[in-house]
Design a protein around this motif. Structure first.
Motif, short mmCIF file in Angstrom:
data_model
loop_
_atom_site.label_atom_id
_atom_site.label_comp_id
_atom_site.label_asym_id
_atom_site.label_seq_id
_atom_site.Cartn_x
_atom_site.Cartn_y
_atom_site.Cartn_z
N CYS A 134 -11.74 -1.74 -0.96
CA CYS A 134 -11.48 -2.85 -0.05
C CYS A 134 -12.68 -3.79 -0.05
O CYS A 134 -13.77 -3.41 0.36
CB CYS A 134 -11.23 -2.28 1.34
N ILE A 146 0.86 -1.20 0.00
CA ILE A 146 0.00 0.00 0.00
C ILE A 146 0.89 1.25 0.00
O ILE A 146 0.70 2.18 -0.78
CB ILE A 146 -0.93 0.00 1.25
N VAL A 205 -7.00 0.05 -6.72
CA VAL A 205 -6.39 -1.03 -5.95
C VAL A 205 -7.53 -1.79 -5.27
O VAL A 205 -8.24 -1.22 -4.43
CB VAL A 205 -5.42 -0.49 -4.87
N ASP A 258 -8.29 -4.30 -2.62
CA ASP A 258 -7.64 -4.95 -1.50
C ASP A 258 -8.47 -6.16 -1.09
O ASP A 258 -9.57 -6.03 -0.55
CB ASP A 258 -7.50 -3.95 -0.34
N ILE A 301 -10.62 6.91 -0.63
CA ILE A 301 -10.88 5.70 0.16
C ILE A 301 -12.36 5.61 0.49
O ILE A 301 -13.07 6.61 0.54
CB ILE A 301 -10.06 5.68 1.48
N TYR A 331 -4.56 2.98 4.47
CA TYR A 331 -4.50 3.79 3.23
C TYR A 331 -4.27 5.25 3.61
O TYR A 331 -3.39 5.92 3.07
CB TYR A 331 -5.79 3.67 2.40
N PHE A 381 -8.63 3.16 -3.39
CA PHE A 381 -8.47 1.92 -2.63
C PHE A 381 -9.85 1.33 -2.36
O PHE A 381 -10.61 1.86 -1.56
CB PHE A 381 -7.72 2.19 -1.32
#
Ligand SMILES: Cc1ncc(COP(=O)(O)O)c(C=O)c1O
Length: 343
Positions: free
Chosen positions: A148, A81, A173, A175, A98, A106, A146
């Motif tokens: 998640c 990260i 990204v 996660d 985020i 993050y 990010f």
């Protein structure tokens, strides 16, 4: 998505940065005399680890059906990260997006790097509101999103992930630290379709080796090359490389861990339903529950007095605690303490 050009997203100093290349790790030798790295000639762990993590990547590549050149390994996915933010975000200039609430690291690494954190507030079920996502991303120039899934600390998975990858002009990204508990398909399957995608996974959760600190990033060869360029050369130590290699040979280990945890998760959920001080159990795809409690501070302290450590999410998520699934013995102890709380 605008036409994708990786080089316009990467920081300029990183574009031209030369990686540290270990000569011995990048050439074949049969029985070399190693006098090149100022190591001690004695001892079991006297040598530096393989900086290219070749054996581990080859084995993981087979398992995940990608090329070894599409894998970067880190000292936990935490390190990855950090590296991803460093590669794409100019300090004091660029921003990341985020989910809110989501995993704390993050924002932490963004703060270390002096990057702004834009928050995409989730709805009351902790889902992303697509219109909010589109509005924010149209208004703001954001480098990394990010995403998640399953999300920590809420436990639920993000629906229609492809939508967010398609509609974002930077790097997404995903996660997947908890994916093994969810039954969801991995974003790794989307890598050939989306050049702006990075998927993070870890050996810390379902694989049961948090102490070894090994995480993996899967992405295009070009993105992986940048991660390998900026990483510390010996970021994954040789004890951990060996341990994970062995673990990957034990084909049943992951299944066993996940099977037991899912069984315990179901047991805990059934028990939670009979506990007076629990107001709500949020649906989970992970190895933990987010639960809403009547008098959360009191409940948290009572568990703490019994030396049961949980993660209080209040006040950020009002009245909530995150509790992860333990062994049956641990879970029973937890339930017994919760049963004794009359609030
Ligand atoms: C969503 C998420 N990503 C990443 C991590 C970090 O895992 P690692 O142990 O691989 O650094 C965690 C750990 O809690 C997590 O919850």
């Amino acid at each position: 998505m605008k036409e994708f050009n990786l080089n316009t997203l990467v920081r300029k100093n990183i574009l031209t940065l030369q990686p540290y290349i270990s000569f011995r790790d990048n050439n074949e030798f049969s029985a070399p005399v190693l006098l090149d790295a100022n190591e001690c000639p004695f001892g079991e762990y006297n040598r530096y680890p393989d900086s290219t993590q070749k054996n581990l990547k080859n084995k993981l590549a087979e398992l995940k059906r990608v090329s070894p050149s599409q894998i970067a390994l880190g000292n936990g996915s935490d390190e990855l990260i950090d590296l991803i933010i460093k590669i794409f975000c100019e300090p004091k200039k660029d921003a990341i997006l985020i989910m809110n609430p989501s995993f704390a690291m993050y924002a932490f690494y963004a703060a270390v790097n002096e990057n702004e954190v834009v928050k995409l507030n989730l709805d009351e079920n902790f889902d992303i509101v697509k219109d909010d996502f589109l509005k924010i991303t149209q208004e703001r120039d954001i480098k990394i999103f990010f995403l998640c899934s399953p999300n920590n600390p809420t436990g639920n998975s993000v629906q229609d992930i492809e939508f967010f990858v398609q509609n974002f002009d930077g790097i997404v990204v995903i996660d997947e630290a908890y994916i093994e508990f969810s039954g969801n398909k991995s974003g790794i399957e989307l890598l050939n379709k989306y050049p702006n995608l990075i998927v993070l996974q870890t050996f810390s959760k379902a694989w049961g080796t948090a102490g070894a600190r090994v995480g993996a990033a899967y992405a295009s060869e070009e993105i992986i090359r940048f991660i390998n360029t900026v990483k510390a050369p010996y970021n994954v130590n040789s004890i951990s490389q060996k341990l994970i290699l062995k673990l990957l040979d034990d084909k049943d280990k992951l299944k066993e861990n996940v099977g037991s945890i899912l069984q315990e998760r179901a047991w805990l959920e059934a028990e939670f339903k009979n506990i007076e001080c629990i107001v709500k159990i949020f649906p989970t795809d992970a190895n933990f529950f987010l639960i809403k409690m009547k008098n959360v501070d009191e409940a948290y302290n009572r568990m703490l007095e019994a030396e049961i450590l949980t993660s209080k999410r209040a006040p950020a998520i009002p009245d909530c605690i995150r509790i992860n699934v333990g062994s049956r013995e641990e879970n029973e102890k937890l339930i017994n303490v919760l049963k004794g709380i009359a609030l």
